[in-house]
Write a protein that holds these residues in place. Structure first.
Motif, PDB file in Angstrom:
ATOM      1  N   GLN A   3      58.621  81.511  33.838  1.00 15.13           N
ATOM      2  CA  GLN A   3      59.975  81.368  33.440  1.00 15.13           C
ATOM      3  C   GLN A   3      61.317  82.070  34.994  1.00 15.13           C
ATOM      4  O   GLN A   3      60.988  83.377  35.075  1.00 15.13           O
TER       5      GLN A   3
ATOM      6  N   SER B 145      64.695  82.500  35.389  1.00 21.19           N
ATOM      7  CA  SER B 145      66.392  83.003  35.192  1.00 21.19           C
ATOM      8  C   SER B 145      67.450  83.775  36.167  1.00 21.19           C
ATOM      9  O   SER B 145      67.207  83.949  37.244  1.00 21.19           O
ATOM     10  N   SER B 146      68.621  83.532  35.950  1.00 20.91           N
ATOM     11  CA  SER B 146      69.689  84.412  36.944  1.00 20.91           C
ATOM     12  C   SER B 146      68.773  83.732  38.451  1.00 20.91           C
ATOM     13  O   SER B 146      69.438  84.246  39.801  1.00 20.91           O
TER      14      SER B 146
ATOM     15  N   SER C 238      68.967  78.823  34.796  1.00 19.48           N
ATOM     16  CA  SER C 238      67.569  79.050  34.002  1.00 19.48           C
ATOM     17  C   SER C 238      66.462  77.851  34.098  1.00 19.48           C
ATOM     18  O   SER C 238      66.916  76.867  33.568  1.00 19.48           O
TER      19      SER C 238
ATOM     20  N   ARG D 279      63.454  88.868  37.533  1.00 16.86           N
ATOM     21  CA  ARG D 279      63.928  87.439  37.393  1.00 16.86           C
ATOM     22  C   ARG D 279      64.021  86.556  36.696  1.00 16.86           C
ATOM     23  O   ARG D 279      63.540  85.808  36.470  1.00 16.86           O
TER      24      ARG D 279
END
Length: 115
Positions: free
Chosen positions: A81, A83-84, A17, A66
């Motif tokens: 943000q 992520s993944s 992340s 994501r």
């Protein structure tokens, strides 16, 4: 014209992340909407996510679920943000703000995702 400055990019492993920040030199309250775009080497710049002055958000299909875009008007900052993360997310990420017909772009921040 309001200046935009991105930060938070870097090198991360797949599945990791990162949180990008876009700080404006002035108030972002007056912006109609703010977006994140990205450009991979040799490719066109693509839209990633957007947020309106009212806080409504939209995402490209490739990042939906994501990535999360948000804004803090008190800090004149928009966040992304992520992520993944996947290797295909590797790109220079740019912040864009639109006020009526005036568009402002940041200089970009590099995100590299290793496999």
């Amino acid at each position: 014209q309001v200046q935009l400055l991105e930060s938070g990019g870097g090198l991360v492993q797949a599945g990791g992340s990162l949180r990008l920040s876009c700080v404006a030199s002035g108030s972002i309250v007056s912006f109609n909407d703010m977006d994140w775009h990205r450009q991979a080497p040799g490719k066109q710049r693509d839209w990633v996510a957007g947020i309106t002055s009212g806080g409504s958000t939209v995402y490209a299909d490739s990042v939906k679920g994501r990535f999360t875009i948000s804004r803090d008007n008190a800090k004149n900052t928009v966040y992304l943000q992520m992520s993944s993360l996947k290797p295909e997310d590797t790109a220079v990420y740019y912040c864009k703000g639109r006020k009526d017909v005036t568009v402002s772009w940041g200089q970009g921040t590099q995100v590299t995702v290793s496999s």
